[in-house]
Design a protein around this motif. Structure first.
Motif, PDB file in Angstrom:
ATOM      1  N   THR A  59       0.832  -1.211   0.000  1.00  0.00           N
ATOM      2  CA  THR A  59       0.000   0.000   0.000  1.00  0.00           C
ATOM      3  C   THR A  59       0.860   1.251   0.000  1.00  0.00           C
ATOM      4  OG1 THR A  59      -1.811  -1.135   1.148  1.00  0.00           O
ATOM      5  CG2 THR A  59      -1.758   1.266   1.292  1.00  0.00           C
ATOM      6  N   ASP A  60       1.944   1.242   0.777  1.00  0.00           N
ATOM      7  CA  ASP A  60       2.829   2.415   0.846  1.00  0.00           C
ATOM      8  C   ASP A  60       3.503   2.670  -0.494  1.00  0.00           C
ATOM      9  OD1 ASP A  60       4.399   4.488   2.295  1.00  0.00           O
ATOM     10  OD2 ASP A  60       6.053   3.147   1.807  1.00  0.00           O
ATOM     11  N   TYR A  61       4.053   1.634  -1.101  1.00  0.00           N
ATOM     12  CA  TYR A  61       4.719   1.813  -2.395  1.00  0.00           C
ATOM     13  C   TYR A  61       3.723   2.230  -3.476  1.00  0.00           C
ATOM     14  CZ  TYR A  61       9.266   0.022  -0.907  1.00  0.00           C
ATOM     15  OH  TYR A  61      10.479  -0.143  -0.299  1.00  0.00           O
ATOM     16  N   CYS A  62       2.538   1.638  -3.452  1.00  0.00           N
ATOM     17  CA  CYS A  62       1.531   2.013  -4.458  1.00  0.00           C
ATOM     18  C   CYS A  62       1.133   3.485  -4.304  1.00  0.00           C
ATOM     19  CB  CYS A  62       0.307   1.105  -4.346  1.00  0.00           C
ATOM     20  SG  CYS A  62       0.568  -0.547  -5.039  1.00  0.00           S
ATOM     21  N   ALA A  63       1.097   3.965  -3.075  1.00  0.00           N
ATOM     22  CA  ALA A  63       0.793   5.381  -2.866  1.00  0.00           C
ATOM     23  C   ALA A  63       1.891   6.260  -3.478  1.00  0.00           C
ATOM     24  CB  ALA A  63       0.651   5.668  -1.378  1.00  0.00           C
ATOM     25  N   GLN A  64       3.144   5.842  -3.321  1.00  0.00           N
ATOM     26  CA  GLN A  64       4.240   6.601  -3.923  1.00  0.00           C
ATOM     27  C   GLN A  64       4.157   6.551  -5.453  1.00  0.00           C
ATOM     28  OE1 GLN A  64       8.234   6.161  -1.974  1.00  0.00           O
ATOM     29  NE2 GLN A  64       7.170   4.608  -0.742  1.00  0.00           N
ATOM     30  N   PHE A  65       3.876   5.378  -6.003  1.00  0.00           N
ATOM     31  CA  PHE A  65       3.744   5.269  -7.461  1.00  0.00           C
ATOM     32  C   PHE A  65       2.609   6.143  -7.980  1.00  0.00           C
ATOM     33  CE2 PHE A  65       5.441   0.677  -7.027  1.00  0.00           C
ATOM     34  CZ  PHE A  65       6.738   1.124  -7.121  1.00  0.00           C
ATOM     35  N   ILE A  71       1.093   4.711 -11.566  1.00  0.00           N
ATOM     36  CA  ILE A  71      -0.054   3.804 -11.536  1.00  0.00           C
ATOM     37  C   ILE A  71      -1.311   4.614 -11.262  1.00  0.00           C
ATOM     38  CG2 ILE A  71       1.347   1.853 -10.751  1.00  0.00           C
ATOM     39  CD1 ILE A  71       0.036   2.184  -7.985  1.00  0.00           C
ATOM     40  N   ARG A  72      -2.441   3.989 -11.507  1.00  0.00           N
ATOM     41  CA  ARG A  72      -3.734   4.622 -11.242  1.00  0.00           C
ATOM     42  C   ARG A  72      -4.702   3.540 -10.782  1.00  0.00           C
ATOM     43  NH1 ARG A  72      -6.686   2.769 -15.380  1.00  0.00           N
ATOM     44  NH2 ARG A  72      -5.589   2.212 -17.321  1.00  0.00           N
ATOM     45  N   GLU A  73      -5.739   3.956 -10.120  1.00  0.00           N
ATOM     46  CA  GLU A  73      -6.782   3.008  -9.742  1.00  0.00           C
ATOM     47  C   GLU A  73      -7.638   2.700 -10.955  1.00  0.00           C
ATOM     48  OE1 GLU A  73      -8.930   4.477  -6.392  1.00  0.00           O
ATOM     49  OE2 GLU A  73      -7.382   3.827  -4.963  1.00  0.00           O
ATOM     50  N   ALA A  74      -7.951   1.425 -11.141  1.00  0.00           N
ATOM     51  CA  ALA A  74      -8.799   1.022 -12.256  1.00  0.00           C
ATOM     52  C   ALA A  74     -10.218   1.538 -12.022  1.00  0.00           C
ATOM     53  CB  ALA A  74      -8.793  -0.496 -12.399  1.00  0.00           C
ATOM     54  N   PRO A  75     -10.945   1.818 -13.100  1.00  0.00           N
ATOM     55  CA  PRO A  75     -12.261   2.457 -12.938  1.00  0.00           C
ATOM     56  C   PRO A  75     -13.299   1.598 -12.260  1.00  0.00           C
ATOM     57  CG  PRO A  75     -11.842   1.861 -15.234  1.00  0.00           C
ATOM     58  CD  PRO A  75     -10.561   1.672 -14.509  1.00  0.00           C
ATOM     59  N   ALA A  76     -13.216   0.281 -12.399  1.00  0.00           N
ATOM     60  CA  ALA A  76     -14.269  -0.578 -11.839  1.00  0.00           C
ATOM     61  C   ALA A  76     -13.705  -1.387 -10.678  1.00  0.00           C
ATOM     62  CB  ALA A  76     -14.816  -1.519 -12.909  1.00  0.00           C
ATOM     63  N   PRO A  77     -14.041  -1.049  -9.413  1.00  0.00           N
ATOM     64  CA  PRO A  77     -13.523  -1.816  -8.274  1.00  0.00           C
ATOM     65  C   PRO A  77     -14.093  -3.220  -8.226  1.00  0.00           C
ATOM     66  CG  PRO A  77     -15.161  -0.248  -7.533  1.00  0.00           C
ATOM     67  CD  PRO A  77     -14.929   0.034  -9.000  1.00  0.00           C
ATOM     68  N   ARG A  78     -13.267  -4.130  -7.747  1.00  0.00           N
ATOM     69  CA  ARG A  78     -13.732  -5.509  -7.566  1.00  0.00           C
ATOM     70  C   ARG A  78     -14.188  -5.681  -6.121  1.00  0.00           C
ATOM     71  NH1 ARG A  78      -8.430  -8.327 -10.301  1.00  0.00           N
ATOM     72  NH2 ARG A  78      -8.832  -7.699 -12.451  1.00  0.00           N
ATOM     73  N   ASP A  91      -3.561  -0.244 -11.777  1.00  0.00           N
ATOM     74  CA  ASP A  91      -2.991  -0.606 -13.065  1.00  0.00           C
ATOM     75  C   ASP A  91      -1.920   0.410 -13.426  1.00  0.00           C
ATOM     76  OD1 ASP A  91      -2.583  -2.055 -15.341  1.00  0.00           O
ATOM     77  OD2 ASP A  91      -4.503  -1.580 -16.282  1.00  0.00           O
ATOM     78  N   LEU A  92      -1.058   0.022 -14.327  1.00  0.00           N
ATOM     79  CA  LEU A  92      -0.015   0.920 -14.801  1.00  0.00           C
ATOM     80  C   LEU A  92      -0.656   2.092 -15.539  1.00  0.00           C
ATOM     81  CD1 LEU A  92       3.142   0.637 -14.701  1.00  0.00           C
ATOM     82  CD2 LEU A  92       2.992  -0.052 -17.092  1.00  0.00           C
ATOM     83  N   ASP A  93      -0.179   3.298 -15.266  1.00  0.00           N
ATOM     84  CA  ASP A  93      -0.636   4.466 -16.009  1.00  0.00           C
ATOM     85  C   ASP A  93       0.346   4.678 -17.158  1.00  0.00           C
ATOM     86  OD1 ASP A  93      -1.482   6.871 -17.009  1.00  0.00           O
ATOM     87  OD2 ASP A  93      -1.722   7.837 -15.068  1.00  0.00           O
ATOM     88  N   ASP A  94      -0.068   4.269 -18.349  1.00  0.00           N
ATOM     89  CA  ASP A  94       0.842   4.296 -19.501  1.00  0.00           C
ATOM     90  C   ASP A  94       0.590   5.479 -20.424  1.00  0.00           C
ATOM     91  OD1 ASP A  94      -1.517   3.591 -20.815  1.00  0.00           O
ATOM     92  OD2 ASP A  94      -0.998   1.465 -20.843  1.00  0.00           O
ATOM     93  N   ALA A  95      -0.194   6.465 -19.959  1.00  0.00           N
ATOM     94  CA  ALA A  95      -0.566   7.576 -20.841  1.00  0.00           C
ATOM     95  C   ALA A  95       0.331   8.797 -20.687  1.00  0.00           C
ATOM     96  CB  ALA A  95      -2.019   7.983 -20.579  1.00  0.00           C
ATOM     97  N   ARG A  96       1.169   8.820 -19.656  1.00  0.00           N
ATOM     98  CA  ARG A  96       1.917  10.040 -19.377  1.00  0.00           C
ATOM     99  C   ARG A  96       3.396   9.938 -19.749  1.00  0.00           C
ATOM    100  NH1 ARG A  96       3.038  12.694 -13.371  1.00  0.00           N
ATOM    101  NH2 ARG A  96       4.317  14.447 -14.088  1.00  0.00           N
TER     102      ARG A  96
END
Length: 445
Positions: A59-65, A71-78, A91-96
């Motif tokens: 969770t900590d590393y994902c917050a830094q990413f 990375i970004r949160e996917a639009p549809a939560p499971r 998911d990886l944010d590949d647009a920037r």
């Protein structure tokens, strides 16, 4: 009144401890982001299970990413099966972000922009019409990258990867020797870095493509991978457990003078049947000219003639594939990798060439031999993979202070440099910068 004893002092961390902590952080960040690359959209709890790291660390590393835009949160939560908060996948944010890729071949240089998934966003070929003097070739490459970036508003460049055949020293960023280009001790990192203002990483193209295959291609998950590159230069690279073997001053993979059974070509070293002399694209093109199949030096013209039904062109390509199979057999005997990836024009474009290669290798090992995962853009991917390998090994360090994104096009001229590039140098009329090509293929390295 008795004195109270002072509490013991905690000794400061030693340099060794700090280095070990830093290495652990890099490793943790790397495995987490690569897990998102491979499995995303993926829940953080799943990443923790896949990597063996604690949920809190993930969770900590994902917050830094996320803060860096990686990375970004996917639009549809499971939603979970029980009560509680739903699992929101990331998911990886590949647009920037993009990396620049440069591949220097004998007749031309390929420049490209790649996203964080290793996909080619833009690509151009710069012909060496004015010769192969290193300063000119590298300046054109930097200018070509700037032109691509100017046409990609909103994309932020992180770094540049440069790949080339010959003897390439990764640590110094130097092409030590490339006989076909006539280059010796060319400081590529310094030349490209000074012109772009970006971090530059340099490596041999076979090693670069091993890294591309393990990150984005068919070899992902293989414990050991051998890559054989057959262009004008013939060389190889070998990786085990995610580490490419380099050897002293990055000389590993120099297989040009391995003798090939049945070879007839006289090599510059004075011997007959050396692997590069026998298999190079120069040899293929010369034989095709002598047979009246083509008039020039482009091996893709041989492939085109074979596609048009020329039986001599077909024979030349299939015979070459069989000889490559003998070379692969030798390397399999010595290294015994899980996967062998071959980059060669006939094997990329023709099933009969791949079949001939596998027949020569033998039925027991044929399934381990596959063509490159990047048939339409292998040279661009080679350059970009040099930078992306560095990025995925240390994603927080490689993206901690990225340059500003490219500005939206404006009618107002500006003299300010953007993203490390001096943009006033770059436009669609830059000399030696071709427009993007639809099917650049893989040849002539």
């Amino acid at each position: 009144m008795p004195r109270t004893a002072a509490p013991p002092r905690t000794p400061p961390p030693t340099t060794t401890h700090r280095a070990a902590d830093s290495a652990r952080r890099r490793t943790s960040a790397s495995v987490i982001l690569r897990s998102v690359l491979e499995h995303g959209p993926v829940a953080r709890s799943t990443v923790a299970r896949l990597t063996g790291l604690s949920p809190a660390s993930v969770t900590d590393y994902c917050a830094q990413f996320a803060a860096l835009g990686l990375i970004r949160e996917a639009p549809a939560p499971r939603r979970s099966k029980g009560v509680g908060r739903p699992h929101v996948p990331v998911d990886l944010d590949d647009a920037r972000f993009v990396v620049g890729g440069v591949h220097v071949a004998v007749p031309y240089t390929t420049v490209a922009l790649l996203d964080l998934r290793g996909r080619v966003v833009a690509e151009r070929r710069l012909d060496h019409d004015g010769g192969t003097e290193p300063g000119r070739v590298l300046a054109n490459a930097a200018d070509g990258l700037g032109a691509l970036l100017a046409d990609a508003p909103g994309r932020t460049p992180l770094s540049v990867g440069v790949a080339c055949g010959g003897w390439v020293d990764r640590d110094s960023g130097t092409i030590v020797e490339h006989p076909m280009l006539g280059w010796r001790e060319v400081a590529v990192r310094d030349a490209i870095g000074a012109r772009t203002g970006l971090p530059v990483h340099v490596d041999g193209h076979s090693r670069a493509l091993v890294n591309g295959e393990r990150l984005f291609g068919r070899a992902r998950g293989s414990r050991s991978v051998l890559h054989l590159f057959v262009g004008n230069v013939v060389d190889a690279a070998f990786a085990t457990h995610d580490e490419v073997h380099y050897g002293p001053r990055s000389q590993a993979g120099a297989i040009a003078h391995i003798p090939l059974a049945g070879g007839t070509e006289l090599c510059d070293c004075g011997r007959t049947g050396c692997l590069q002399a026998e298999l190079s694209e120069r040899t293929l093109s010369r034989r095709a000219r002598e047979a009246g199949v083509i008039a020039g030096v482009n091996p893709m013209h041989v492939v085109a003639a074979a596609a048009d039904g020329d039986p001599i062109a077909v024979r030349l390509l299939v015979e070459r594939a069989r000889m490559i199979g003998r070379a692969v057999g030798l390397l399999l005997d010595v290294l015994n990798p899980d996967t062998v990836v071959v980059t060669e024009v006939g094997i990329i474009h023709r099933e009969d060439c791949l079949r001939a290669l596998r027949e020569e290798v033998g039925p027991d090992r044929a399934a381990a031999v596959v063509p490159t995962s990047f048939p339409e853009s292998v040279l661009a991917v080679a350059g970009g993979s040099v930078a992306l390998d560095v990025f995925y090994r240390d994603p927080l360090g490689a993206s901690a202070s990225p340059p500003e994104p490219s500005p939206e096009p404006s009618s107002e001229p500006s003299s300010e440099p953007s993203s490390g590039f001096h943009r006033d140098r770059f436009n669609s009329e830059t000399p030696n910068v071709d427009r993007p090509r639809g099917r650049p293929g893989a040849s002539s390295s």
